[in-house]
Design a protein around this motif. Sequence first.
Motif: not given
Length: 519
Positions: A86-94, A391-398
């Motif tokens: 998806r990052a590539g499709r939308i041009g999110f190079s960073d 960019s951060s974790q998707l979902g909960p942490i322990d």
Amino acid sequence: MENGIFIGGGGADYAEPQHLLLNYANRHGLIAGATGTGKTVTLQILAESFSARGVPVILADVKGDLAGLGQSGSEGFKLHDAFMDRAGRIGFSDYAYRSFPVTFWDLFGQKGHPVRTTVAEMGPLLLARLLELTEAQEGILNIAFRVADEQGMALLDLKDLQALLVWVGENRKDLSLRYGNVSTASIGAIQRRLLVLEGQGGDKLFGEPALELHDLFLTDDAGLGRINILAADTLMQSPRLYATFLLWLLSELFEELPEVGDPDKPKLVFFFDEAHLLFEDAPKALVDKVEQVARLIRSKGVGVYFITQNPADVPDDILGQLGNRVQHALRAFTAKDRRDLRHAAENYRDNPRFVIEDAIREVGVGEAVTSMLERKGIPGMAERTLIRPPSSQLGPIDEGTRAALIAGSPVAGKYDRTVDRESAFEILQARAAQAAAEAEEAERAEEEAEMAEREYRSARRYSGARVSRSSSRSISSRSRSSRSDSVGTAFAKSFARQLGTQSGRAVVRGILGGLFRGR
């Protein structure tokens, strides 16, 4: 874009890249869509983007998913390939994985730093909303707050308010002459609602040390804005408490922050998840207050973003002030659903390339119809947008990671211990103790006078001794004086004597509130 944050795009098929301009980010926004369409991820990427630009954020973690903001995403995540595609499709190079500075808060003190306010800071309007009081009951609550102000009694926690309400009931006749009717039935109803609130854990919200607002505006050493995450998974079991607390926090920001005009970027961004809870069955006075806050708080550098399933959940007067919009899919199974869908589509600037109503119904998970404010604050044309991956974790942490982040927080230890300083409860308790002491002294003086009278009569009866006329006059004078005092202050002495005896101690408990016998 230098002065904007990247929301997403449409790849080669359609849509211009979508950016939220920082200098218009305080014009508020809306994230809407049915359950499971991607609202939480959109909230996450907005929080990341504001933090990266040095803007602190406040949000509620309703499902526990947003705690992942404090930990970097990783290549081992099952959606890694999809994110990269998806990052590539939308041009999110960073695009790159990273974590963000977070501060965890929890009203119950279990999953974050305790967060409290005082009863006085909450105020009668929001407390009445929290307790679901009638207009008459709210009036009595206002009287109680007025009395506390006039008598210098601080209202810090629930026991202060409970004790004060009992005092108001004891003095209702005098207060009714000054403020209007004070009924014991209404006081009893308020006390019962306070017991329910206490049972729901609401007592943990009130007390000291109270939250200091500047702790919500912190940045880390690298200049990233801290993301303040309120653990709300347990709090949501009491939806009225959740909504009232967030509204209080928003109103405190409105009251305390200075005017800054139109800054280059917001001083703070506030995300209000499950926003429909704020407006359900809300009295007009409360809706008017929210509208006022939404209209004026932008000039204090605060952006407010409402997250809800349907735009129809937000009153039109408030909806009209939300300039930046991300509309995920809406389902149209019923006639009402279709009306709501048309209403949502009507709030967007038309795009000749597609029918907005159809697009809102058809967009997939992680896709949305977006409209961001453009130059001079003009609403942008509606676009079908693929939302950028987080960019951060998707979902909960322990729990171990959460504990480490809490321990490393800049406010670690500041709010952990409650402070119970002198307030209304202690003041009323001291008054009752003083009344009991004065009652004992008065009773002792009266008993001494009665004993002297008996001794005088006994002396005349058994010894026949002639007591000097002056002594008799003195003793009689003391007795009459004692009786005169008693008659002159009949109510006060009678009440005070009760306070000094065993039955009087029960009255003391009545003054301080019978609710505390089981404590």
